[in-house]
Design a protein around this motif. Structure first.
Motif, PDB file in Angstrom:
ATOM      1  N   TRP A 125       1.813   3.138  14.474  1.00  0.00           N
ATOM      2  CA  TRP A 125       0.866   4.246  14.401  1.00  0.00           C
ATOM      3  C   TRP A 125       0.633   4.609  12.947  1.00  0.00           C
ATOM      4  CZ3 TRP A 125      -1.506   5.284  18.752  1.00  0.00           C
ATOM      5  CH2 TRP A 125      -0.887   4.910  19.927  1.00  0.00           C
ATOM      6  N   CYS A 126      -0.611   4.771  12.603  1.00  0.00           N
ATOM      7  CA  CYS A 126      -0.942   5.195  11.254  1.00  0.00           C
ATOM      8  C   CYS A 126      -0.709   6.689  11.153  1.00  0.00           C
ATOM      9  CB  CYS A 126      -2.386   4.850  10.928  1.00  0.00           C
ATOM     10  SG  CYS A 126      -2.624   3.071  10.902  1.00  0.00           S
ATOM     11  N   ARG A 127      -0.141   7.079  10.038  1.00  0.00           N
ATOM     12  CA  ARG A 127       0.195   8.483   9.866  1.00  0.00           C
ATOM     13  C   ARG A 127      -1.004   9.221   9.270  1.00  0.00           C
ATOM     14  NH1 ARG A 127       6.197   9.129   9.014  1.00  0.00           N
ATOM     15  NH2 ARG A 127       5.510  11.016   8.027  1.00  0.00           N
ATOM     16  N   PRO A 128      -1.300  10.395   9.796  1.00  0.00           N
ATOM     17  CA  PRO A 128      -2.422  11.158   9.250  1.00  0.00           C
ATOM     18  C   PRO A 128      -2.140  11.639   7.836  1.00  0.00           C
ATOM     19  CG  PRO A 128      -1.209  12.471  10.840  1.00  0.00           C
ATOM     20  CD  PRO A 128      -0.609  11.086  10.860  1.00  0.00           C
ATOM     21  N   GLY A 129      -3.181  11.807   7.067  1.00  0.00           N
ATOM     22  CA  GLY A 129      -3.037  12.323   5.711  1.00  0.00           C
ATOM     23  C   GLY A 129      -2.649  13.786   5.729  1.00  0.00           C
TER      24      GLY A 129
ATOM     25  N   LEU B 245       3.288   7.024  -0.225  1.00  0.00           N
ATOM     26  CA  LEU B 245       3.279   7.698   1.076  1.00  0.00           C
ATOM     27  C   LEU B 245       3.638   6.718   2.186  1.00  0.00           C
ATOM     28  CD1 LEU B 245      -0.132   9.547   0.722  1.00  0.00           C
ATOM     29  CD2 LEU B 245       2.136  10.585   0.593  1.00  0.00           C
ATOM     30  N   PRO B 246       4.346   7.195   3.212  1.00  0.00           N
ATOM     31  CA  PRO B 246       4.554   6.346   4.382  1.00  0.00           C
ATOM     32  C   PRO B 246       3.240   6.281   5.159  1.00  0.00           C
ATOM     33  CG  PRO B 246       5.538   8.492   4.744  1.00  0.00           C
ATOM     34  CD  PRO B 246       5.011   8.483   3.331  1.00  0.00           C
ATOM     35  N   LEU B 247       2.703   5.102   5.359  1.00  0.00           N
ATOM     36  CA  LEU B 247       1.390   4.979   5.992  1.00  0.00           C
ATOM     37  C   LEU B 247       1.450   4.671   7.472  1.00  0.00           C
ATOM     38  CD1 LEU B 247      -0.429   2.988   3.183  1.00  0.00           C
ATOM     39  CD2 LEU B 247      -0.509   5.448   3.627  1.00  0.00           C
ATOM     40  N   VAL B 248       2.548   4.089   7.921  1.00  0.00           N
ATOM     41  CA  VAL B 248       2.667   3.756   9.341  1.00  0.00           C
ATOM     42  C   VAL B 248       4.025   4.183   9.854  1.00  0.00           C
ATOM     43  CG1 VAL B 248       1.066   1.807   9.218  1.00  0.00           C
ATOM     44  CG2 VAL B 248       3.500   1.414   8.928  1.00  0.00           C
ATOM     45  N   SER B 249       4.083   4.438  11.142  1.00  0.00           N
ATOM     46  CA  SER B 249       5.341   4.683  11.848  1.00  0.00           C
ATOM     47  C   SER B 249       5.497   3.549  12.838  1.00  0.00           C
ATOM     48  CB  SER B 249       5.294   6.010  12.611  1.00  0.00           C
ATOM     49  OG  SER B 249       5.202   7.082  11.718  1.00  0.00           O
TER      50      SER B 249
ATOM     51  N   LEU C  63       0.832  -1.210   0.000  1.00  0.00           N
ATOM     52  CA  LEU C  63       0.000   0.000   0.000  1.00  0.00           C
ATOM     53  C   LEU C  63       0.866   1.259   0.000  1.00  0.00           C
ATOM     54  CD1 LEU C  63      -2.886  -0.911   2.470  1.00  0.00           C
ATOM     55  CD2 LEU C  63      -3.092  -0.453   0.026  1.00  0.00           C
ATOM     56  N   GLU C  64       1.954   1.239   0.774  1.00  0.00           N
ATOM     57  CA  GLU C  64       2.852   2.397   0.801  1.00  0.00           C
ATOM     58  C   GLU C  64       3.480   2.624  -0.572  1.00  0.00           C
ATOM     59  OE1 GLU C  64       4.334   2.775   5.387  1.00  0.00           O
ATOM     60  OE2 GLU C  64       5.432   1.363   4.101  1.00  0.00           O
TER      61      GLU C  64
END
Length: 61
Positions: free
Chosen positions: A55-59, A45-49, A39-40
């Protein structure tokens, strides 16, 4: 992008833990990670940290 990949991503966002999602969805932790990486790559886009918790990263607006 598949519906299954999005479901896995949503589960990771909710659980904050790849191992938990793997166990709850009868997948290996590696398979869960592969869904996220795919998905990334598709979104660019980086989707998780990741750290001790995921943690899911906000848009971006």
């Amino acid at each position: 992008m598949t519906l299954e990949g999005l479901k896995v991503f949503a589960a990771v966002c909710e659980a904050h833990n790849l191992s938990t999602v793997a166990r709850e969805t009868n997948r290996s932790q590696s398979a869960v990670s592969q869904h996220i990486r795919r998905l990334e790559k598709e979104t660019g886009l980086p989707l998780v940290s990741a750290g001790r918790a995921v943690w899911c990263r906000p848009g971006r607006d």
